[in-house]
Design a protein around this motif. Structure first.
Motif, mmCIF file in Angstrom:
data_model
loop_
_atom_site.group_PDB
_atom_site.id
_atom_site.type_symbol
_atom_site.label_atom_id
_atom_site.label_comp_id
_atom_site.label_asym_id
_atom_site.label_seq_id
_atom_site.Cartn_x
_atom_site.Cartn_y
_atom_site.Cartn_z
ATOM 1 N N GLU A 168 57.521 41.801 39.303
ATOM 2 C CA GLU A 168 57.728 41.505 40.724
ATOM 3 C C GLU A 168 56.418 41.159 41.401
ATOM 4 O O GLU A 168 56.352 40.195 42.185
ATOM 5 N N GLU A 169 55.389 41.982 41.173
ATOM 6 C CA GLU A 169 54.106 41.723 41.812
ATOM 7 C C GLU A 169 53.541 40.363 41.376
ATOM 8 O O GLU A 169 53.018 39.603 42.199
ATOM 9 N N TYR A 170 53.696 40.045 40.111
ATOM 10 C CA TYR A 170 53.110 38.799 39.642
ATOM 11 C C TYR A 170 53.905 37.583 40.113
ATOM 12 O O TYR A 170 53.351 36.511 40.364
ATOM 13 N N GLU A 171 55.232 37.735 40.254
ATOM 14 C CA GLU A 171 56.039 36.626 40.791
ATOM 15 C C GLU A 171 55.596 36.301 42.211
ATOM 16 O O GLU A 171 55.524 35.132 42.608
ATOM 17 N N ALA A 172 55.240 37.339 42.975
ATOM 18 C CA ALA A 172 54.754 37.124 44.332
ATOM 19 C C ALA A 172 53.432 36.377 44.329
ATOM 20 O O ALA A 172 53.190 35.486 45.153
ATOM 21 N N VAL A 173 52.576 36.712 43.409
ATOM 22 C CA VAL A 173 51.283 36.018 43.306
ATOM 23 C C VAL A 173 51.504 34.550 42.967
ATOM 24 O O VAL A 173 50.861 33.655 43.519
ATOM 25 N N LEU A 174 52.441 34.256 42.051
ATOM 26 C CA LEU A 174 52.710 32.872 41.674
ATOM 27 C C LEU A 174 53.284 32.073 42.851
ATOM 28 O O LEU A 174 52.981 30.881 43.010
ATOM 29 N N ASP A 175 54.110 32.728 43.664
ATOM 30 C CA ASP A 175 54.657 32.035 44.848
ATOM 31 C C ASP A 175 53.538 31.666 45.818
ATOM 32 O O ASP A 175 53.529 30.569 46.395
ATOM 33 N N LEU A 176 52.576 32.580 46.014
ATOM 34 C CA LEU A 176 51.459 32.297 46.916
ATOM 35 C C LEU A 176 50.589 31.169 46.384
ATOM 36 O O LEU A 176 50.031 30.368 47.140
ATOM 37 N N ALA A 177 50.446 31.105 45.039
ATOM 38 C CA ALA A 177 49.568 30.106 44.443
ATOM 39 C C ALA A 177 50.256 28.770 44.196
ATOM 40 O O ALA A 177 49.615 27.833 43.717
ATOM 41 N N THR A 220 51.308 26.444 46.172
ATOM 42 C CA THR A 220 50.783 25.316 46.937
ATOM 43 C C THR A 220 49.344 24.991 46.565
ATOM 44 O O THR A 220 48.904 23.850 46.694
ATOM 45 N N ARG A 221 48.626 25.985 46.122
ATOM 46 C CA ARG A 221 47.223 25.765 45.728
ATOM 47 C C ARG A 221 46.963 26.446 44.380
ATOM 48 O O ARG A 221 46.543 27.590 44.332
ATOM 49 N N PRO A 222 47.238 25.755 43.293
ATOM 50 C CA PRO A 222 47.135 26.392 41.978
ATOM 51 C C PRO A 222 45.739 26.923 41.655
ATOM 52 O O PRO A 222 45.594 27.915 40.937
ATOM 53 N N ASP A 223 44.707 26.272 42.191
ATOM 54 C CA ASP A 223 43.349 26.700 41.851
ATOM 55 C C ASP A 223 42.976 28.045 42.448
ATOM 56 O O ASP A 223 41.960 28.629 42.093
ATOM 57 N N SER A 224 43.784 28.532 43.390
ATOM 58 C CA SER A 224 43.470 29.825 44.006
ATOM 59 C C SER A 224 44.101 30.988 43.258
ATOM 60 O O SER A 224 43.956 32.135 43.679
ATOM 61 N N ILE A 225 44.774 30.741 42.132
ATOM 62 C CA ILE A 225 45.526 31.795 41.468
ATOM 63 C C ILE A 225 44.617 32.903 40.952
ATOM 64 O O ILE A 225 44.964 34.084 40.984
ATOM 65 N N VAL A 226 43.423 32.583 40.494
ATOM 66 C CA VAL A 226 42.515 33.601 39.964
ATOM 67 C C VAL A 226 42.124 34.586 41.046
ATOM 68 O O VAL A 226 42.170 35.806 40.857
ATOM 69 N N ASP A 227 41.778 34.052 42.241
ATOM 70 C CA ASP A 227 41.406 34.953 43.340
ATOM 71 C C ASP A 227 42.585 35.815 43.769
ATOM 72 O O ASP A 227 42.442 37.019 44.058
ATOM 73 N N LEU A 228 43.781 35.212 43.808
ATOM 74 C CA LEU A 228 44.963 35.971 44.207
ATOM 75 C C LEU A 228 45.283 37.076 43.198
ATOM 76 O O LEU A 228 45.666 38.189 43.582
ATOM 77 N N GLU A 229 45.147 36.780 41.918
ATOM 78 C CA GLU A 229 45.426 37.787 40.880
ATOM 79 C C GLU A 229 44.480 38.974 41.003
ATOM 80 O O GLU A 229 44.902 40.137 40.921
ATOM 81 N N ILE A 230 43.236 38.709 41.215
ATOM 82 C CA ILE A 230 42.265 39.807 41.333
ATOM 83 C C ILE A 230 42.532 40.620 42.601
ATOM 84 O O ILE A 230 42.475 41.859 42.592
ATOM 85 N N ARG A 231 42.860 39.905 43.680
ATOM 86 C CA ARG A 231 43.070 40.591 44.962
ATOM 87 C C ARG A 231 44.293 41.498 44.897
ATOM 88 O O ARG A 231 44.284 42.622 45.434
ATOM 89 N N HIS A 232 45.389 41.051 44.262
ATOM 90 C CA HIS A 232 46.651 41.804 44.280
ATOM 91 C C HIS A 232 46.843 42.699 43.047
ATOM 92 O O HIS A 232 47.538 43.716 43.151
ATOM 93 N N LEU A 233 46.292 42.283 41.891
ATOM 94 C CA LEU A 233 46.554 43.037 40.656
ATOM 95 C C LEU A 233 45.300 43.710 40.068
ATOM 96 O O LEU A 233 45.417 44.554 39.187
ATOM 97 N N GLY A 234 44.145 43.285 40.517
ATOM 98 C CA GLY A 234 42.919 43.871 39.973
ATOM 99 C C GLY A 234 42.424 43.203 38.702
ATOM 100 O O GLY A 234 41.396 43.603 38.151
ATOM 101 N N MET A 235 43.141 42.206 38.188
ATOM 102 C CA MET A 235 42.728 41.485 36.974
ATOM 103 C C MET A 235 43.346 40.100 37.002
ATOM 104 O O MET A 235 44.516 39.957 37.321
ATOM 105 N N ASP A 236 42.566 39.083 36.652
ATOM 106 C CA ASP A 236 43.112 37.722 36.602
ATOM 107 C C ASP A 236 43.645 37.435 35.202
ATOM 108 O O ASP A 236 43.327 38.130 34.230
ATOM 109 N N HIS A 237 44.458 36.376 35.116
ATOM 110 C CA HIS A 237 45.095 36.086 33.832
ATOM 111 C C HIS A 237 44.089 35.611 32.769
ATOM 112 O O HIS A 237 44.359 35.721 31.572
ATOM 113 N N CYS A 238 42.915 35.080 33.197
ATOM 114 C CA CYS A 238 41.889 34.666 32.224
ATOM 115 C C CYS A 238 41.345 35.887 31.467
ATOM 116 O O CYS A 238 41.240 35.881 30.228
#
Length: 874
Positions: free
Chosen positions: A145-154, A156-174
């Motif tokens: 659920e948390e990650y689906e929310a992050v994907l929805d936010l990203a 419109t701007r796919p390049d911001s996904i790393v920052d969103l992952e760290i902000r909401h989950l504490g770890m990015d997918h890389c």
């Protein structure tokens, strides 16, 4: 990730079997049967239409044949991922399906781009793109659920996904993907793909050798967004894509062509992976195919590991050889250790190899060689060019080894030295590594690889370094033995020289002491004799004029004592300034018989018996019979006085010592013997052990001077209680001019001198002094080159030549001068030469070989006999 279960044991076991190239389909099928779910999945994939099998696949062995081991590996890896990672989530979830769809599209784009820009990276680019977003799958599996929310936010701007992952989950997918692939044991290049695929284009050069792969991945990620329903690229993204394309050498036309082919390639891959029906299987199959692409990398890694293992074995062989060489006591032991290392590990079972060294000091080549089961040893002379003075047949080695020796000088640097890091040379079919130490090139290691294109010298520097290391160890071991040998030789020569010096010093001290006493005696005798003559004359006058018998008797007693003093003074003068001997031909046996006639009558009244042992073949000598009689008479009187109380046998004998060229007159008594503390004083003037009035102490000292004037010697052997034996040695050849044999002689005519060639200064000096004392003119040379120059300037009467010398050995000199010597005889002197060198010297014309250390008297006799033989031939 810490909570993920371990992979299924059956899948893991089968995956290991599938990776083994030596395992057949039957063994793999037997392991798959243990897991029904796994067996069903393999049969299901094998019957898929994409493989085009005409019939029905009904057995696991048949399925493995249809799929092939690479595809089977992909299936197994898919099952491992499914059961360990995705099992807790809904596999039909559209979010997860979209993640896999993007990965497949990115993989297709990366493959197309690579085919145009970097064809060699095309398979790896597809694999890297397939798994580059595996971190998203992991994050979604952990917190859907948390990650689906992050994907929805990203969205419109796919390049911001790393920052969103760290902000909401504490770890990015890389980061998550890199951790996952690391735990799975994936290669570093795939881990970098998961970790660095969002790196800006300007920073790609910083990643090193994987920069182009990341450029392809990043550009494919940008080009595939439209295909997966993501918004068009914004201006910064388009600029980045252009920069990446320029770096890869792709123009706008190439990018357009990739865009047109991308949809068709994606459709083909989507149908194979059945993405619309089962996203899970699509993604897992992609992973399996990526895994097959990684098999080549794994193979290379295994090859590298095997090469490292071989290198470790070679280094271990070098280590063992080095330890054995450190304990070696001979050159052959060093050679044996080197050969064993070459055959066992470094040469990888080579049939032909060897090692040899050049000994310039001895002018020899010494080596050990292996040709299949046969082992050859070579030891031969070398000439000035360092080339063997023998043929392959005479040397006992195959001709191709001798060819290497003959080409040896061409591999030495022109300046005569050799750098320590000198690399291997090639003399078909052998590779050759030099033996160098302290800038000197003095031998080689020879190796024939099994294949001329072998990895040994075909680019694998580690293996070549092992051979270089063995050569270095061998060189140092040989140099250590050379240093030890030279040290022992010098220590031996030094000890011998010290002994000679000590003997000469003792002899000089004795001579100086006798000379000093003689000078004192001569002066005293001269001063006493004048007043004594006046006293003696007056005494005679008094005796003549005296009429009283009693007083006349007293004057007679005084006269007798004056006469006694006169005799003592006469003996002193004879000792201090003896008359030079009058040399003539004499027979020692005749002198003995004459003296024996004088004392035989006195012996009849004693308990002393006389025994004569005279050599009837005794040669005549040059000497003064009167003086020799005096010497013998003194010895016989001393012997009879020693036995006058105890009696016994008095033995007088004569013999000839052929080794020294002396006759020997011996007087042996059975008296009480001479105490050790008196032996060094026996020949000192005025020393006596007799009772008062029975001896002057001048008899032996006078005898000593007479024997010395004849060029001979006198010595005594005695033990307390076992009598004494005095031996007089007189040379058959008298010294010139009636002088001491070691005081020099008139030079011979120019051109008839003896030439002594020896690199040892003390040996040259001793030979020169001894030969000159024996009547020869002597010239010397300090080395073979100097001797060669002198031989070519004039002819000599005799040549004394040392076999081993540093600049030019005696054998090399003799071989080079050859027929130029004419009838000049040659005597070779040798210290450490072997039987082969002695035979070679004789073959080159040497009349005689004398071993060092030698007796001077024996050498002089050999010189005389050699010259006599040469004169008879003339």
């Amino acid at each position: 990730m810490d909570e993920l279960p371990s992979p299924p044991p059956v899948a893991t076991q089968v995956l290991s079997l599938a990776l083994d190239e030596d395992i057949g389909a039957k063994e793999v099928a037997r392991s798959i049967e243990a897991d029904q779910a796994l067996a069903v999945k393999v049969l299901q994939v094998a019957n898929a239409p994409v493989y085009g099998y005409p019939g029905r696949v009904s057995t696991l062995e048949q399925a493995i044949v249809v799929l092939g081991l690479p595809t089977l590996q992909q299936i197994l890896l898919s099952i491992v991922v499914r059961e360990t990672l995705l099992d807790p989530v809904d596999l039909d979830d559209p979010v997860l399906a979209n993640i896999w769809r993007h990965s497949l599209a990115c993989a297709a784009a990366a493959e197309l781009l690579a085919q145009r820009a970097r064809p060699e990276l095309a398979p790896l680019a597809f694999t890297a793109a397939i798994i580059h977003d595996c971190g998203k799958t992991l994050l979604f599996a952990a917190q859907p659920e948390e990650y689906e929310a992050v994907l929805d936010l990203a969205h419109t701007r796919p390049d911001s996904i790393v920052d969103l992952e760290i902000r909401h989950l504490g770890m990015d997918h890389c980061h998550a993907g890199a951790e996952l692939l690391t735990r799975w044991g994936m290669p570093a290049v795939l881990i970098d793909a998961a970790s660095l695929h969002h790196l800006p284009a300007e920073a790609m050069d910083s990643v090193g050798k994987h920069a182009d792969l990341l450029r392809l991945l990043r550009l494919a990620d940008l080009l595939s967004r439209r295909l997966t329903g993501e918004p068009d690229l914004d201006a910064p993204s388009r600029e980045e894509a252009t920069l990446l394309a320029d770096d890869l050498g792709l123009d706008a036309g190439a990018l357009d062509a990739v865009g047109e082919a991308l949809e068709q390639r994606f459709s083909q891959r989507a149908s194979i992976f059945d993405l619309d029906q089962d996203p899970r299987e699509m993604y897992l199959r992609l992973l399996q195919r990526a895994r097959s692409k990684l098999s080549d990398t794994g193979l290379k890694l295994r090859q590298t590991s095997a090469a490292l293992d071989r290198q470790v074995a070679r280094q271990q062989a070098c280590l063992q050889a080095g330890l054995a060489m450190a304990r070696a006591k001979t050159v052959q032991e060093v050679f044996t250790s080197a050969i064993e290392a070459l055959r066992d590990e470094i040469g990888a079972g080579t049939r032909r190899c060897g090692v040899f060294r050049i000994d310039d000091t001895a002018s020899t080549l010494d080596g050990r060689f292996v040709d299949g089961p046969e082992t050859h040893r070579m030891c031969c002379r070398i000439d000035e060019r360092r080339l063997p003075c023998t043929s392959a047949t005479d040397a006992g080695v195959p001709s191709y080894f001798l060819d290497i020796f003959n080409s040896y000088p061409s591999r030495i640097p022109p300046n005569g030295g050799a750098p320590e890091a000198l690399g291997p040379a090639f003399h078909e079919p052998f590779f050759i590594m030099p033996l160098t130490c302290e800038g000197e090139h003095f031998g080689e290691i020879i190796l024939e690889p099994d294949n001329a294109e072998s990895e040994l010298f075909g680019g694998n520097a580690l293996d070549a370094s092992a051979l270089a290391q063995l050569a270095s160890l061998t060189a140092f071991a040989l140099r250590r033995l050379d240093v030890a040998r030279h040290r022992d030789e010098r220590a031996y020569r030094l000890a011998r020289a010290l002994r000679t010096i000590k003997e000469m010093q003792l002899q000089a001290i004795q001579t100086q002491r006798l000379a000093a006493v003689g000078q004192l005696a001569a002066g005293a005798a001269h001063e006493i004799n004048n007043p004594l003559a006046i006293i003696y004359a007056r005494t005679q006058l008094l005796e003549q004029n005296e009429g009283d018998p009693k007083r006349r008797k007293n004057i007679g007693q005084m006269k007798e004592q004056i006469e006694r003093i006169t005799r003592i003074l006469k003996n002193l003068m004879e000792f201090a300034r003896p008359d030079p001997p009058t040399f003539q031909t004499m027979h020692a046996n005749g002198v003995v018989n004459k003296v024996m006639d004088l004392i035989r009558g006195g012996l009849d009244k004693t308990s002393i018996s006389l025994r004569l042992e005279l050599d009837p073949d005794l040669p005549s000598i040059q000497g003064d019979p009167r003086q020799i009689e005096q010497v013998l008479l003194n010895l016989l009187l001393n012997a009879t006085q020693a036995m006058e109380k105890t009696g016994g046998e008095l033995l007088v004998s004569t013999s000839f010592d052929s080794l020294s060229g002396d006759i020997v007159i011996s007087v042996a008594d059975q008296g009480p013997g001479i105490p050790p503390e008196h032996r060094d004083k026996l020949f000192d003037p005025f020393f006596t052990t007799k009772e008062e009035g029975k001896g002057t102490g001048l008899g032996l000292s006078t005898s000593y001077g007479i024997v010395q004037s004849h060029g001979g010697s006198i010595n005594v052997q005695s033990e307390p209680g076992n009598g004494a034996t005095f031996s007089v040695r007189l040379p058959v050849q008298r010294p010139a001019g009636g002088q001491l044999r070691r005081t020099g002689t008139a030079p011979l005519e120019d051109g008839n001198a003896v030439l002594v060639v020896d690199d040892e200064e003390h040996i040259r000096e001793i030979l020169k002094e001894s030969l000159e004392a024996a009547g020869y003119v002597v010239h010397t040379a300090a080395n073979g080159r100097d001797g060669l120059r002198k031989l070519r300037k004039k002819r000599y009467r005799l040549l004394l030549l040392d076999i081993r010398m540093p600049e030019k050995s005696g054998l090399s000199l003799l071989a080079e001068i050859g027929d130029e010597l004419g009838d000049t005889p040659v005597i070779m002197l040798t210290g450490l030469a072997g039987a082969e060198e002695v035979r070679e010297a004789e073959a080159l014309g040497a009349a005689l070989c004398i071993q060092k250390p030698f007796e001077i008297e024996s050498l002089l006799q050999a010189v005389k006999e050699t010259l006599d033989t040469a004169e008879k031939r003339e």
